[in-house]
Design a protein around this motif. Structure first.
Motif, PDB file in Angstrom:
ATOM      1  N   GLU A  40     -78.764 -27.378  -5.547  1.00  0.00           N
ATOM      2  CA  GLU A  40     -78.870 -27.133  -6.845  1.00  0.00           C
ATOM      3  C   GLU A  40     -79.648 -27.821  -7.624  1.00  0.00           C
ATOM      4  OE1 GLU A  40     -74.241 -26.027  -7.344  1.00  0.00           O
ATOM      5  OE2 GLU A  40     -74.578 -27.737  -7.931  1.00  0.00           O
ATOM      6  N   LEU A  41     -79.549 -29.308  -7.270  1.00  0.00           N
ATOM      7  CA  LEU A  41     -80.494 -30.129  -8.410  1.00  0.00           C
ATOM      8  C   LEU A  41     -82.005 -29.736  -8.116  1.00  0.00           C
ATOM      9  CD1 LEU A  41     -78.401 -33.160  -7.951  1.00  0.00           C
ATOM     10  CD2 LEU A  41     -79.242 -32.158 -10.053  1.00  0.00           C
ATOM     11  N   VAL A  42     -82.153 -29.562  -6.639  1.00  0.00           N
ATOM     12  CA  VAL A  42     -83.568 -29.294  -6.162  1.00  0.00           C
ATOM     13  C   VAL A  42     -84.102 -27.839  -6.641  1.00  0.00           C
ATOM     14  CG1 VAL A  42     -85.201 -28.701  -4.076  1.00  0.00           C
ATOM     15  CG2 VAL A  42     -83.654 -30.591  -4.013  1.00  0.00           C
ATOM     16  N   THR A  43     -83.320 -27.010  -6.747  1.00  0.00           N
ATOM     17  CA  THR A  43     -83.695 -25.641  -7.337  1.00  0.00           C
ATOM     18  C   THR A  43     -83.847 -25.799  -8.839  1.00  0.00           C
ATOM     19  OG1 THR A  43     -82.525 -24.451  -5.576  1.00  0.00           O
ATOM     20  CG2 THR A  43     -83.018 -23.336  -7.782  1.00  0.00           C
ATOM     21  N   TRP A  44     -83.113 -26.618  -9.442  1.00  0.00           N
ATOM     22  CA  TRP A  44     -83.310 -26.676 -10.858  1.00  0.00           C
ATOM     23  C   TRP A  44     -84.591 -27.463 -11.243  1.00  0.00           C
ATOM     24  CZ3 TRP A  44     -82.530 -31.610 -13.462  1.00  0.00           C
ATOM     25  CH2 TRP A  44     -82.379 -31.490 -14.936  1.00  0.00           C
ATOM     26  N   LEU A  45     -84.901 -28.498 -10.539  1.00  0.00           N
ATOM     27  CA  LEU A  45     -86.271 -29.028 -10.844  1.00  0.00           C
ATOM     28  C   LEU A  45     -87.346 -28.201 -10.562  1.00  0.00           C
ATOM     29  CD1 LEU A  45     -85.456 -32.706  -9.240  1.00  0.00           C
ATOM     30  CD2 LEU A  45     -85.685 -32.246 -11.652  1.00  0.00           C
ATOM     31  N   LYS A  46     -87.254 -27.354  -9.781  1.00  0.00           N
ATOM     32  CA  LYS A  46     -88.238 -26.554  -9.275  1.00  0.00           C
ATOM     33  C   LYS A  46     -88.403 -25.442 -10.455  1.00  0.00           C
ATOM     34  CE  LYS A  46     -88.458 -24.926  -5.187  1.00  0.00           C
ATOM     35  NZ  LYS A  46     -88.141 -24.482  -3.860  1.00  0.00           N
ATOM     36  N   THR A  47     -87.381 -24.991 -10.845  1.00  0.00           N
ATOM     37  CA  THR A  47     -87.377 -23.604 -11.630  1.00  0.00           C
ATOM     38  C   THR A  47     -87.419 -24.324 -13.352  1.00  0.00           C
ATOM     39  OG1 THR A  47     -84.779 -23.421 -11.998  1.00  0.00           O
ATOM     40  CG2 THR A  47     -86.036 -22.073 -10.338  1.00  0.00           C
ATOM     41  N   GLU A  48     -86.825 -25.139 -13.558  1.00  0.00           N
ATOM     42  CA  GLU A  48     -86.775 -25.694 -15.002  1.00  0.00           C
ATOM     43  C   GLU A  48     -88.003 -26.624 -15.332  1.00  0.00           C
ATOM     44  OE1 GLU A  48     -84.838 -24.522 -17.393  1.00  0.00           O
ATOM     45  OE2 GLU A  48     -84.097 -23.132 -16.015  1.00  0.00           O
ATOM     46  N   HIS A  49     -88.406 -27.322 -14.302  1.00  0.00           N
ATOM     47  CA  HIS A  49     -89.566 -28.313 -14.620  1.00  0.00           C
ATOM     48  C   HIS A  49     -90.643 -28.333 -13.806  1.00  0.00           C
ATOM     49  CE1 HIS A  49     -86.672 -30.440 -16.934  1.00  0.00           C
ATOM     50  NE2 HIS A  49     -85.650 -30.361 -16.051  1.00  0.00           N
ATOM     51  N   GLY A  50     -90.629 -27.031 -12.951  1.00  0.00           N
ATOM     52  CA  GLY A  50     -92.044 -26.680 -12.392  1.00  0.00           C
ATOM     53  C   GLY A  50     -92.519 -27.710 -11.211  1.00  0.00           C
ATOM     54  N   LEU A  51     -91.394 -28.521 -10.675  1.00  0.00           N
ATOM     55  CA  LEU A  51     -91.803 -29.298  -9.448  1.00  0.00           C
ATOM     56  C   LEU A  51     -91.950 -28.784  -8.247  1.00  0.00           C
ATOM     57  CD1 LEU A  51     -90.734 -31.556 -11.543  1.00  0.00           C
ATOM     58  CD2 LEU A  51     -90.079 -32.742  -9.552  1.00  0.00           C
ATOM     59  N   GLY A  52     -92.855 -28.895  -7.250  1.00  0.00           N
ATOM     60  CA  GLY A  52     -92.932 -28.348  -6.038  1.00  0.00           C
ATOM     61  C   GLY A  52     -91.819 -28.918  -4.954  1.00  0.00           C
ATOM     62  N   HIS A  53     -91.196 -28.133  -4.092  1.00  0.00           N
ATOM     63  CA  HIS A  53     -90.139 -28.238  -3.262  1.00  0.00           C
ATOM     64  C   HIS A  53     -90.180 -29.799  -2.820  1.00  0.00           C
ATOM     65  CE1 HIS A  53     -86.591 -27.120  -0.892  1.00  0.00           C
ATOM     66  NE2 HIS A  53     -87.258 -27.996   0.051  1.00  0.00           N
ATOM     67  N   GLY A  54     -91.036 -30.218  -2.278  1.00  0.00           N
ATOM     68  CA  GLY A  54     -91.322 -31.620  -1.666  1.00  0.00           C
ATOM     69  C   GLY A  54     -90.902 -32.645  -2.565  1.00  0.00           C
ATOM     70  N   HIS A  55     -91.639 -32.407  -3.769  1.00  0.00           N
ATOM     71  CA  HIS A  55     -91.291 -33.611  -4.635  1.00  0.00           C
ATOM     72  C   HIS A  55     -90.032 -33.541  -5.479  1.00  0.00           C
ATOM     73  CE1 HIS A  55     -95.929 -33.774  -5.769  1.00  0.00           C
ATOM     74  NE2 HIS A  55     -95.687 -34.724  -4.516  1.00  0.00           N
ATOM     75  N   ALA A  56     -89.395 -32.450  -5.526  1.00  0.00           N
ATOM     76  CA  ALA A  56     -88.129 -32.112  -6.132  1.00  0.00           C
ATOM     77  C   ALA A  56     -87.142 -32.768  -4.996  1.00  0.00           C
ATOM     78  CB  ALA A  56     -87.589 -30.753  -6.317  1.00  0.00           C
ATOM     79  N   ASN A  57     -87.228 -32.345  -3.622  1.00  0.00           N
ATOM     80  CA  ASN A  57     -86.238 -32.982  -2.806  1.00  0.00           C
ATOM     81  C   ASN A  57     -86.511 -34.210  -2.760  1.00  0.00           C
ATOM     82  OD1 ASN A  57     -84.653 -32.011  -0.637  1.00  0.00           O
ATOM     83  ND2 ASN A  57     -86.215 -33.010   0.710  1.00  0.00           N
ATOM     84  N   ALA A  58     -87.424 -34.884  -2.747  1.00  0.00           N
ATOM     85  CA  ALA A  58     -87.705 -36.367  -2.649  1.00  0.00           C
ATOM     86  C   ALA A  58     -87.040 -37.171  -3.846  1.00  0.00           C
ATOM     87  CB  ALA A  58     -89.265 -36.829  -2.597  1.00  0.00           C
ATOM     88  N   LEU A  59     -86.941 -36.686  -5.300  1.00  0.00           N
ATOM     89  CA  LEU A  59     -86.394 -37.276  -6.136  1.00  0.00           C
ATOM     90  C   LEU A  59     -84.899 -36.982  -6.060  1.00  0.00           C
ATOM     91  CD1 LEU A  59     -88.619 -36.009  -9.224  1.00  0.00           C
ATOM     92  CD2 LEU A  59     -87.984 -38.169  -8.503  1.00  0.00           C
ATOM     93  N   VAL A  60     -84.238 -35.987  -5.617  1.00  0.00           N
ATOM     94  CA  VAL A  60     -82.872 -35.795  -5.514  1.00  0.00           C
ATOM     95  C   VAL A  60     -82.445 -36.503  -4.422  1.00  0.00           C
ATOM     96  CG1 VAL A  60     -81.193 -33.917  -5.001  1.00  0.00           C
ATOM     97  CG2 VAL A  60     -83.083 -33.507  -6.658  1.00  0.00           C
ATOM     98  N   ALA A  61     -83.210 -36.716  -3.271  1.00  0.00           N
ATOM     99  CA  ALA A  61     -82.470 -37.665  -2.109  1.00  0.00           C
ATOM    100  C   ALA A  61     -82.480 -38.788  -2.429  1.00  0.00           C
ATOM    101  CB  ALA A  61     -83.229 -37.208  -0.797  1.00  0.00           C
ATOM    102  N   HIS A  62     -83.468 -39.448  -3.244  1.00  0.00           N
ATOM    103  CA  HIS A  62     -83.523 -41.021  -3.542  1.00  0.00           C
ATOM    104  C   HIS A  62     -82.527 -41.406  -4.616  1.00  0.00           C
ATOM    105  CE1 HIS A  62     -85.070 -44.747  -4.932  1.00  0.00           C
ATOM    106  NE2 HIS A  62     -85.597 -44.850  -3.736  1.00  0.00           N
ATOM    107  N   THR A  63     -82.248 -40.321  -5.625  1.00  0.00           N
ATOM    108  CA  THR A  63     -81.452 -40.639  -6.575  1.00  0.00           C
ATOM    109  C   THR A  63     -79.829 -40.374  -6.033  1.00  0.00           C
ATOM    110  OG1 THR A  63     -82.900 -39.756  -8.237  1.00  0.00           O
ATOM    111  CG2 THR A  63     -80.857 -39.890  -8.912  1.00  0.00           C
ATOM    112  N   LEU A  64     -79.819 -39.308  -5.294  1.00  0.00           N
ATOM    113  CA  LEU A  64     -78.418 -39.454  -4.913  1.00  0.00           C
ATOM    114  C   LEU A  64     -77.817 -40.318  -3.902  1.00  0.00           C
ATOM    115  CD1 LEU A  64     -77.792 -35.600  -4.102  1.00  0.00           C
ATOM    116  CD2 LEU A  64     -77.155 -36.929  -6.405  1.00  0.00           C
TER     117      LEU A  64
END
Length: 70
Positions: A40-64
């Motif tokens: 959910e967080l990855v999808t949100w970063l991609k749709t609302e903030h324009g991040l690519g999948h890999g970047h969004a996934n890395a941020l979410v994984a590290h933060t969680l």
């Protein structure tokens, strides 16, 4: 001799360069989001903030992982 950064954090320099925001800001956005599930967080970063999948996934994984003490 320096040790190479591995895992999700290895994406951080390119995330900061590409999107113009420090990692601390991205992590704050993730922590304050009402969403809690990884994808959910990855999808949100991609749709609302324009991040690519890999970047969004890395941020979410590290933060969680930080939040869970890993």
């Amino acid at each position: 001799m320096t040790t190479a950064v591995k895992g999700p954090a290895s994406y951080f320099p390119s995330i900061e360069k590409k999107y113009g925001r420090p990692i601390t800001e991205w992590k704050d956005l993730i922590r304050t989001s009402p969403l809690t599930k990884h994808m959910e967080l990855v999808t949100w970063l991609k749709t609302e903030h324009g991040l690519g999948h890999g970047h969004a996934n890395a941020l979410v994984a590290h933060t969680l992982a930080e939040a869970s003490g890993e």
